[in-house]
Motif scaffolding. Structure first.
Motif, PDB file in Angstrom:
ATOM      1  N   THR A 754       0.822  -1.157   0.102  1.00  0.00           N
ATOM      2  CA  THR A 754       0.530  -0.218  -0.108  1.00  0.00           C
ATOM      3  C   THR A 754       1.198   1.340   0.173  1.00  0.00           C
ATOM      4  O   THR A 754       0.358   2.263  -0.983  1.00  0.00           O
ATOM      5  N   LEU A 755       1.857   1.205   0.854  1.00  0.00           N
ATOM      6  CA  LEU A 755       2.939   2.245   0.990  1.00  0.00           C
ATOM      7  C   LEU A 755       3.587   2.591  -0.379  1.00  0.00           C
ATOM      8  O   LEU A 755       3.654   4.371  -0.824  1.00  0.00           O
ATOM      9  N   ALA A 756       3.875   1.166  -0.596  1.00  0.00           N
ATOM     10  CA  ALA A 756       4.730   1.658  -2.145  1.00  0.00           C
ATOM     11  C   ALA A 756       4.078   1.752  -3.386  1.00  0.00           C
ATOM     12  O   ALA A 756       4.127   3.075  -4.506  1.00  0.00           O
ATOM     13  N   ASN A 797       7.804  -5.491  -5.080  1.00  0.00           N
ATOM     14  CA  ASN A 797       6.609  -4.449  -5.812  1.00  0.00           C
ATOM     15  C   ASN A 797       7.078  -3.849  -7.015  1.00  0.00           C
ATOM     16  O   ASN A 797       8.108  -3.582  -7.254  1.00  0.00           O
ATOM     17  N   LEU A 798       6.732  -4.728  -8.622  1.00  0.00           N
ATOM     18  CA  LEU A 798       6.877  -3.888  -9.650  1.00  0.00           C
ATOM     19  C   LEU A 798       6.660  -2.671  -9.820  1.00  0.00           C
ATOM     20  O   LEU A 798       7.599  -2.386 -10.994  1.00  0.00           O
ATOM     21  N   THR A 799       5.594  -2.404  -9.921  1.00  0.00           N
ATOM     22  CA  THR A 799       5.736  -1.237  -9.613  1.00  0.00           C
ATOM     23  C   THR A 799       6.374   0.372  -9.106  1.00  0.00           C
ATOM     24  O   THR A 799       6.787   0.709 -10.515  1.00  0.00           O
ATOM     25  N   LEU A 800       6.499   0.211  -8.131  1.00  0.00           N
ATOM     26  CA  LEU A 800       8.040   0.307  -7.369  1.00  0.00           C
ATOM     27  C   LEU A 800       9.101   0.160  -8.308  1.00  0.00           C
ATOM     28  O   LEU A 800       9.725   1.490  -8.342  1.00  0.00           O
ATOM     29  N   ASN A 801       9.735  -0.860  -8.266  1.00  0.00           N
ATOM     30  CA  ASN A 801      10.880  -1.256  -9.260  1.00  0.00           C
ATOM     31  C   ASN A 801      10.774  -0.805 -10.798  1.00  0.00           C
ATOM     32  O   ASN A 801      12.065   0.208 -10.566  1.00  0.00           O
TER      33      ASN A 801
END
Length: 1081
Positions: A754-756, A797-801
């Protein structure tokens, strides 16, 4: 260096001889005797100045001119006096007036010559210079008057009579004792003549005290006119002097030098100190007047204090005659001890007149003795002279309070202070004792002493190794400290309070000194700043006493002091126990100033973790919670909510068990949803940065409880407060950003995804968490916690990466890692945390290599080589663990990336491995793909992340000897990827055998008892037993510690670990054989 006698000897001798002649001649002139005696006195007083010029170490350049001028004036005086001695030629009144007028000019000219002596001649002796300047001024202002016509009468000069001595004449009041000094008529005439000397006073001077009524003495000096401070000595020495004029050829040898021109003759021994002989003081002939028989008690043979007259008319000392009466049993037998007559009664009548006369006589003698003692102290020619002068002054001061005023008024004080640095211990003690005596019962005297001396000198004496000096210093300082006006000055003296405290605490070594030091400190408490100074040096008792027992004003000031003092670990608990209840009560006051002082002190006390329990027991949690959540005071100059939140955070950070602490009468506890919801709500709505920081600190403390953590996660998700926390990251107030990130790091294991996601949706994030290099290269706490936050968010977490990839943060990270490794930035206390966070961010990308963009990023930046280098070139265990983890993830991808080469075979081309040197040749050469025997295809550290090509295997094996079990386990996991079923296990085992892997694995099993590490180790050991060959099986079976570890794992391990341990035991014939199952790591 003294003056060359060969050049000036004749001039000195003739000048001194001429002075002697004049002083002898004027004594025989009976006409205008006062004027001629004054001339003789003035020239005689020039004598020690001439002797000083003769013996000075710094002779002036104009000494010849001075001596010649004085000599001319003395010769003229000799001729003028000689005119009065011509036989059969009487001098007329007119001629006599002319002679006196010319003599007046001689004296004035001589005074002008004396003023030409430079200051350097006196070698820093201020008293000598002052005396000479005063004499010069007096002589220049002298004036003689001829009152009426006189006839010249001369008489022959008796050889036994000198200018200063004369045989005493019989007098009714003169004593017949040879020890009793007699009054000399000549000296009396000198004294009377000096009374008529005219001085021009530059300004009026007033006596420092009006303790006594003005009384005029025989010398014409009124006590009310005595000056408080005397910048100019009225005369060089006492008028009543004794000069022994020898008949030898060298008269100068018998004339007095400046260091012995005064002497007090021996007096009759008496019980009272004023009449003690002063045999070692500078020489002077007599007191102002002799002692009379009527002063002496017939019984005690001593001067009387309380003279009383009995019926016979004889006067006695009251005590002595009373004791005499007691010797008689019957009244009718009582007789007078002197006359023998019987006395009808024992009536004693005070002889008031005699008592007053004796007292006045003593007063006049005291003045003379004070003056003599001052001269002795200024000359300081011997230790015995100084001590005798000090003792005499002590006796004089003891006799009468007013004498202390006189001593302080005549310039003795600076001389005593100078003696505090004297080499002789007895002199220093005597000076301290006299100073203490002068300060007794006289605040004005105390202030005068303190204004004159540098108290740092007295402070130094407190540390003297000689006990007598230290004791005298303490007694003197105790007397000064009794004056409230001096408490500030004493307390502010450098080191004074610190040294006094050291003496106070050293009671066993010197109880007397400790007692005096304690008394001084109690006196110093009257000035409040001294209480603060004592507290700064660890003596907190005065501060705490005034805090609990003082007035409201005092309590407020003490609380403010307590908030400023840095408390030691030894005293902080005691302070909390003593002060907390009173401070909490003060904080509830309606007075904002008192509340602010209490808040300040409580903030100081609560900042020490050891005080948390004490404050909780005192009820501070409820009071602070009320201040934060409920209480509202308008127009208060301070932010009470912020201060209360800070104290509450301090207490919770101390580690107290907070789950059961109640915060209000409704039963809500500090960890309840009610409190947490209020805190989160205040965070979202407050604009006060300091308050928000303290609220976050409270939440961080509450996260340590599982129940509170669940409530915080739920409320943050529900209220979307995570957006607020993320917005705080880029707040201008850096500490607020740091606090917010710390809370996000703590929450990330529970709501990381959620935080990411919310971080990526926030403008400027996540790239702002990885700041560009600064010019100073200084690593801040915010940089460190920001990197740690990104590393701790879910790695897959692919979105953050992808967000990090698109913001191109990897080059910045690699650059910073290189800079940290090669420069001195590692000395920063945040460097390790920062480096761990940066490496953790790189490891994130190895968990999502299935994404083509991230795979290309890993190849482009050669992450395998990066992790291999970090594995050995770091002192951080966490960095080594992360590097091993990164190599594990990359090695798992090697199986998919390693493919057979796609090259056409020719007669001249073969697949072979180039030598090491050729493999790094110029890029212009044709690169021939290398085959990896383990991965069965073309491999390289850059394209397929091959551990073998990256030379990472031996480094991973070296990490198996690490003390940190997490590092060993991560390294073991990376090595396990080389024994996977998808690779050539036989070739891998062969490679590992060459590197002595089995020994390191067995040693790791013995040294560490970790479930995950044992599971990986046992899995690899089983591989070696099955396919590693006889040597590996032999090494394993011969290890004595392995069976015990296997048995322990068999009994206590989880399912997989237990199964693998059982298989190994069966192969080692420690259990019955059965079918074997293999497990893939």
């Amino acid at each position: 260096m003294s003056i060359d006698n060969t050049a000036f000897s004749g001039l000195f001798e003739s000048l001194l001889a001429d002075i002697k002649t004049v002083t002898e001649s004027v004594e025989c002139i009976e006409v205008e005797q006062k004027s001629f005696i004054e001339v003789g006195c003035c020239l005689y007083r020039v004598f020690p100045v001439i002797m000083e010029l003769k013996h000075t170490e710094t002779p002036p350049k104009n000494v010849r001119e001075i001596l010649q001028s004085v000599s001319q004036n003395v010769n003229l005086a000799k001729d003028l006096v000689g005119e009065c001695h011509k036989e059969n030629q009487p001098v007329s009144d007119t001629e006599l007036g002319s002679i006196i007028a010319q003599l007046e000019g001689v004296i004035k000219d001589t005074g002008e010559c004396l003023c030409l002596i430079p200051s350097a001649t006196f070698g820093g002796e201020e008293y000598a210079e002052t005396a000479v300047r005063s004499l010069s001024e007096e002589m220049q202002n002298i004036h003689f008057e001829v009152k009426q016509p006189l006839e010249l009468r001369t008489k022959e000069l008796e050889p036994t009579i000198s200018f200063a001595t004369e045989q005493p004449k019989n007098s009714k009041m003169a004593t017949e004792s040879p020890e009793m000094p007699q009054q000399m008529p000549m000296v009396r005439s000198i004294s009377e003549g000096m009374q008529n000397v005219h001085f021009e006073a530059k300004q009026p001077r007033e006596l420092r005290t009006n303790e006594l009524e003005p009384k005029k003495s025989k010398m014409g000096i009124e006590s009310s006119q005595m000056p408080q401070q005397m910048p100019m000595e009225p005369d060089l020495y006492s008028v009543h002097v004794e000069v022994s004029v020898s008949t030898e050829s060298s008269q100068a040898s018998n004339m007095p030098l400046q260091n012995d021109f005064l002497k007090i003759s021996n007096q009759r021994r008496q019980y009272e100190s004023i009449n003690k002989p002063i045999t070692k003081l500078p020489q002077v002939a007599h007191y102002i007047e002799p002692m009379y028989d009527t002063f002496v008690c017939p019984l005690t043979k001593q001067v009387m204090d309380d003279p009383v007259t009995i019926e016979s008319g004889v006067t006695y000392e009251r005590k002595a005659i009373s004791e005499w009466f007691e010797t008689f049993s019957y009244l009718e037998d009582i007789t007078c001890p002197t006359t023998g007559m019987k006395l009808p009664t024992k009536v004693l009548s005070t002889n008031v007149a005699l008592k007053i006369t004796i007292e006045q006589w003593r007063d006049r003698n005291d003045v003379a003795r004070i003056k003599v003692a001052r001269v002795a102290l200024s000359l300081a020619s011997s230790d015995s002279m100084i001590l005798e002068a000090i003792r005499d002054l002590q006796h004089i001061c003891k006799r009468k309070q007013y004498n202390r005023v006189q001593v302080l008024s005549v310039g003795i004080l600076p001389l005593l202070i100078k003696l505090l640095g004297y080499k002789d211990i007895d002199v220093r003690c005597g000076a301290l004792e006299l100073l203490q005596q002068l300060a007794e019962e006289d605040d004005e005297g105390k202030e005068m002493i303190a204004d004159t001396m540098d108290l740092s000198t007295l402070v130094e004496l407190l540390s003297c190794s000689h006990q007598s000096v230290q004791h005298a210093s303490l007694i003197f300082l105790l007397e000064l400290s009794r004056c409230q006006a001096l408490c500030e000055k004493i307390g502010s003296a450098t080191g004074a309070i610190l040294i006094l405290l050291r003496i106070k605490y050293n009671h066993q070594a010197d109880s007397f000194a400790a007692e005096k030091a304690d008394a001084i400190l109690k006196n110093l408490e009257r000035f409040r700043d001294n209480i603060k100074r004592m507290a700064e040096y660890g003596f907190l008792e005065p501060l705490l006493n005034h805090l609990t027992e003082g007035s409201k004003e005092v309590q407020m000031e003490m609380a403010s002091y307590l908030g400023e003092v840095i408390l030691s670990d030894d005293s902080i608990t005691y302070v909390a126990e003593r002060a907390s209840p009173g401070l909490i009560k003060m904080m509830q006051s309606g007075n904002p100033i008192i509340r602010e002082s209490a808040f300040k002190a409580l903030a100081q006390i609560s900042s020490h973790n050891s005080n948390g329990r004490i404050l909780v027991e005192a009820g501070i949690i409820q009071i602070m919670a009320e201040e934060v959540f409920t209480r509202t005071i308008y127009d208060e100059p301070m932010n009470s909510k912020n201060k209360a939140a800070a104290i509450l955070a301090h207490v919770l950070e101390s580690g107290v068990e907070h789950d059961g602490i109640q915060v209000n009468p409704h039963g809500h506890r500090i960890s309840s949803d009610y409190v947490i919801y209020n805190i989160v709500s205040m965070l979202k709505n407050s604009k006060a940065h300091e308050l928000n920081i303290n609220l976050i600190r409270i939440l961080l403390c509450l996260t340590k409880s599982p129940k509170s953590m669940a409530a915080i996660v739920s409320i943050v998700n529900e209220t979307e407060a995570s957006y607020t926390l993320i917005e705080f990251i880029n707040n201008q107030h850096e500490q607020l950003g740091v606090a917010a990130i710390k809370l996000l790091v703590t929450l990330s294991p529970h709501m990381g995804n959620t935080l990411a996601e919310r971080l990526c949706k926030t403008r400027g994030q996540p790239e702002s968490l990885i700041e560009s290099l600064t010019e100073t290269n200084h690593i801040t706490e915010k940089q460190a916690v920001s990197a740690k936050f990104l590393a701790n968010l879910p790695q897959q977490n692919l979105t953050l990466n992808l967000a990090l990839l698109h913001k191109n943060v990897v080059p910045i990270i690699l650059q910073k890692i290189i800079l940290i490794q090669r420069s001195g930035i590692r000395t920063s206390r945040h460097a390790n945390v920062y480096l761990e966070g940066l490496v953790g961010i790189l490891v994130r990308f190895t968990t999502t290599l299935y994404e083509p963009q991230i795979l290309l990023l890993a190849k482009a930046h050669k992450l395998t080589s990066v992790f291999t280098e970090l594995l050995m070139k770091t002192s951080s265990d966490e960095v080594q663990r992360l590097s091993a983890t990164g190599l594990e993830k990359l090695s798992l991808e090697s199986m998919n990336l390693s493919q057979p080469p796609n090259i056409k075979k020719t007669k001249s081309t073969k697949f072979f491995r180039l030598p090491k040197l050729l493999s790094f040749s110029s890029s212009k050469r044709i690169k021939i793909p290398l085959l990896c025997s383990v991965h069965r295809g073309v491999c390289s550290s850059e394209t397929t992340f091959c551990l073998i090509d990256a030379k990472a295997v031996d480094r991973l094996l070296a990490c198996l000897d690490h003390e940190n079990g997490e590092v060993v386990e991560a390294s073991m996991a990376a090595i396990c990827t080389l024994l996977d079923d998808n690779v050539d296990v036989d070739k891998s085992l062969s490679l590992l055998n060459e590197l002595d892997a089995i020994r390191r694995i067995l040693n790791a099993v013995k040294e560490h008892r970790r479930e995950g590490l044992w599971q990986k180790s046992f899995w690899m050991i089983e591989k070696f037993l099955v396919k590693g060959g006889n040597k590996s099986a032999s090494d394993i079976s011969q290890d004595r510690s392995l069976p015990a570890s296997l048995v322990s794992a068999f009994h206590h391990g989880n399912g997989n670990t237990r199964q693998i341990a059982e298989n190994i035991l069966r192969r080692l014939n420690r259990m019955p054989s059965s079918s074997t199952s293999y497990y893939t790591m």
